[in-house]
Enzyme design. Sequence first.
Site, PDB file in Angstrom:
ATOM      1  N   CYS A 110       0.843  -1.201   0.000  1.00  0.00           N
ATOM      2  CA  CYS A 110       0.000   0.000   0.000  1.00  0.00           C
ATOM      3  C   CYS A 110       0.880   1.254   0.000  1.00  0.00           C
ATOM      4  CB  CYS A 110      -0.985  -0.040   1.170  1.00  0.00           C
ATOM      5  SG  CYS A 110      -2.333   1.162   1.007  1.00  0.00           S
ATOM      6  N   HIS A 223      -4.075  -4.319  -0.593  1.00  0.00           N
ATOM      7  CA  HIS A 223      -3.737  -4.939   0.689  1.00  0.00           C
ATOM      8  C   HIS A 223      -3.799  -6.459   0.548  1.00  0.00           C
ATOM      9  CE1 HIS A 223      -3.698  -1.435   3.418  1.00  0.00           C
ATOM     10  NE2 HIS A 223      -4.526  -0.906   2.528  1.00  0.00           N
ATOM     11  N   GLU A 225      -2.994  -8.632   2.652  1.00  0.00           N
ATOM     12  CA  GLU A 225      -3.429  -9.209   3.929  1.00  0.00           C
ATOM     13  C   GLU A 225      -4.940  -9.182   4.091  1.00  0.00           C
ATOM     14  OE1 GLU A 225      -3.074  -4.816   4.975  1.00  0.00           O
ATOM     15  OE2 GLU A 225      -2.193  -6.243   3.554  1.00  0.00           O
TER      16      GLU A 225
END
Length: 264
Positions: A110, A223, A225
């Site tokens: 990011c 992102h 994650e």
Amino acid sequence: MQQDSQQSKLAQLSANELQDTDLTNNHAVTNDVAETVIIDTGCANLNSVRFAFERLGAKVLVTDDKAKIKAAKRVVLPGVGTAGAAMASLHEKGLVELIQGLTQPVLGVCLGMQMLAAISKERGGKGQDCQCLGIIPTDICELDTQLLKAESLPLPHMGWNQLNVSNSPNVHPLFAGIEDGSYVYFVHSYRAPLSEFTLAECTYGEGFSAAIGKGNFMGVQFHPEKSAAVGAQILRNFLQMDEVLLNASKKDAVSASTDIKKSN
């Protein structure tokens, strides 16, 4: 039994909840050298990025210790917030030159991706552009508000969107096994333009770089994650990287580029 219960509870938390969860005492690296180091930039998403790697079985250390960062097999540069604040943190910790000189695989996530660029137009109330790490020669600018307005798209770009990884002459190892049209999760208002350093593309009012890379440095605007199975595969690909793999990939990319020029 109590520890097993605590780990089970953590596994059920969402990515958003994990941002506020202290994982310091879970899956801690007990030795001095971790295979994967996440640079402690002081940003809010450190724990969620760490947990995503740990779910894949990675030995992870979050630190701003220069020796441990330099000794790691691979390094992650996370970030949320503004480019100015993030770069100020790196300068305060004395990490700018260290990061610029790393030779192992480095992944920016990011805002961490944006910090790999030359400059960011995200001024954060200041009168000048933010000087970034200058590792990948591209500039970070705001998404085109006129194009967004024409398509009734809000700013920031927030939510699931699709990747295109096939436009590059050679798919980067970071995106091995990732199909065109795969969905990942974005939250951003600034972007890197499409360029020779683009590893993956996305469209939101305009085409932009969903990932960029140069040499051993790479970054993703989304992102991973928070991007379910696709994000996990991308992180798994990164965990399999070393300097040998990246050097081989670089040679393949040069060869493919040469073949394209000859055919033209």
